[in-house]
Design an enzyme around this catalytic site. Structure first.
Site, short mmCIF file in Angstrom:
data_model
loop_
_atom_site.label_atom_id
_atom_site.label_comp_id
_atom_site.label_asym_id
_atom_site.label_seq_id
_atom_site.Cartn_x
_atom_site.Cartn_y
_atom_site.Cartn_z
N TYR A 48 6.02 1.89 -6.11
CA TYR A 48 7.17 1.54 -5.25
C TYR A 48 7.81 0.21 -5.68
O TYR A 48 8.92 -0.10 -5.23
CB TYR A 48 6.78 1.46 -3.78
CG TYR A 48 6.25 2.73 -3.16
CD1 TYR A 48 6.29 3.95 -3.84
CD2 TYR A 48 5.69 2.73 -1.88
CE1 TYR A 48 5.79 5.11 -3.28
CE2 TYR A 48 5.19 3.89 -1.31
CZ TYR A 48 5.24 5.08 -2.02
OH TYR A 48 4.73 6.22 -1.45
N ILE A 226 3.26 7.94 8.78
CA ILE A 226 3.69 6.62 8.27
C ILE A 226 5.21 6.61 8.10
O ILE A 226 5.72 6.49 6.98
CB ILE A 226 2.98 6.27 6.94
CG1 ILE A 226 2.94 7.49 5.99
CG2 ILE A 226 1.59 5.73 7.18
CD1 ILE A 226 2.46 7.16 4.57
#
Ligand code: NAP
Length: 283
Positions: A48, A226
């Protein structure tokens, strides 16, 4: 907050905060806001590119380390993966500014899977990662990993949302002691999820949004969720899902939205496999 107990006794929050596709320059503020809203599980990944920003937010938040549950993920490593995996793990820890992880996930079932897993087993035994698990493993690969290794993955993080529900797979994981975790719980808004009449209709009965119904539906099924948002008000909304309970009839109605197919990456699609398996991180 409600918790699930993983197969090695580690407690994991049932609801956390994901940071995929949050640009690095926005991540520190987003994670700081999420921690202020009450989230204690943070989900990032080497791929990420925002682990350092997550680490800065953790530091500035003042939240005690023992109250946090931090997950990051190992990107695909070439064989022999043992040393690479250890290096990647140390790099992630350094970027996060932490001395251990709560959960370390193998991000994709590709590359030197066995070498990566054996290195992760060692990291788990040494205490560097309190729990280890996988992501994007379909049933055949998950069972293969379980039967041929010592440590059973504590978690399998897979695409799970109203349009791809994975109920049978959840049962199989449960049978083997693997906790299911949803990625893309909102399907990133695809199929007009946030205005879906079935979801908004159920929400109206409780004064809740479609997003809250989805998170309630996931967590009520025992799926760890999440959700990602860069907006503080949505973080608060998404965290406020434990004050109501869906009836069996409402759960069954949501079940009718299942298409049984991925809306993103089918890890059996050869084009996707070739693309994902061939991608390497720069660092
Ligand atoms: P998601 O959580 O399904 O959806 C995020 C999208 O929903 C964003 O566009 C967000 O917009 C919007 N949103 C959030 N709350 C909302 C609300 N209450 N009302 C309306 N819109 C709302 O997508 P995701 O980020 O792909 O998945 C969640 C997490 O799973 C990721 O962040 C990551 O940690 C993990 N993940 C893992 C994998 C894997 O391969 N293991 C793959 C994908 C994702 P705003 O930000 O503008 O609010």
């Amino acid at each position: 907050m409600q918790y699930v107990t993983l197969n090695n006794g580690v407690e994991m929050p049932l609801l956390g905060f994901g940071v995929y596709q949050i640009p690095a320059e926005d991540t520190e503020r987003a994670v700081f806001d999420a921690l202020a809203a009450g989230y204690r599980l943070l989900d990032t990944a080497a791929a990420y590119g925002n682990e350092e920003a997550v680490g800065r937010a953790i530091k500035s938040s003042g939240v005690a380390r023992q109250d946090l549950f931090v997950t990051t993920k190992l990107w695909v490593q070439d064989a022999p993966a043992q040393d690479n995996t250890r290096r990647a793990f140390e790099t992630s820890l350094t970027k996060l500014g932490l001395d251990h992880l709560d959960l370390y996930l193998m991000h994709q079932p590709f590359g030197d899977v066995y070498g990566q897993w054996r290195a992760m087993e060692a990291l788990n035994r040494e205490g560097g990662a309190r729990a280890i698990g996988v992501a994007n493993f379909y049933p055949d690969r998950l069972i293969d990993l379980i039967v041929n290794n010592e440590i059973v993955p504590a978690v399998n993080q897979v695409e799970t949302h109203p349009f791809f529900q994975r109920a049978d797979y959840q049962d199989l994981m449960r049978e083997h002691g693997v906790q299911i975790q949803s990625w893309g719980g909102f399907a990133e808004g695809r199929n007009d999820l946030f205005t879906n009449p079935l979801l908004t209709g159920i929400g109206e009965e409780y004064g809740k949004s479609a997003a809250q119904v989805v998170l309630r539906w996931l967590t009520q099924r025992g799926v760890v969720a999440i959700p990602k948002s860069v907006r503080a008000e949505r973080m608060v909304e998404n965290f406020d899902v434990f004050g109501f309970r869906l009836t069996d009839e409402q759960m069954a109605r949501v079940a009718t939205l299942d298409t049984g197919a991925s809306l993103f990456f089918d890890h059996r699609d050869l084009k996707i496999v070739t693309w994902l398996a061939g991608r390497r991180l720069d660092s």
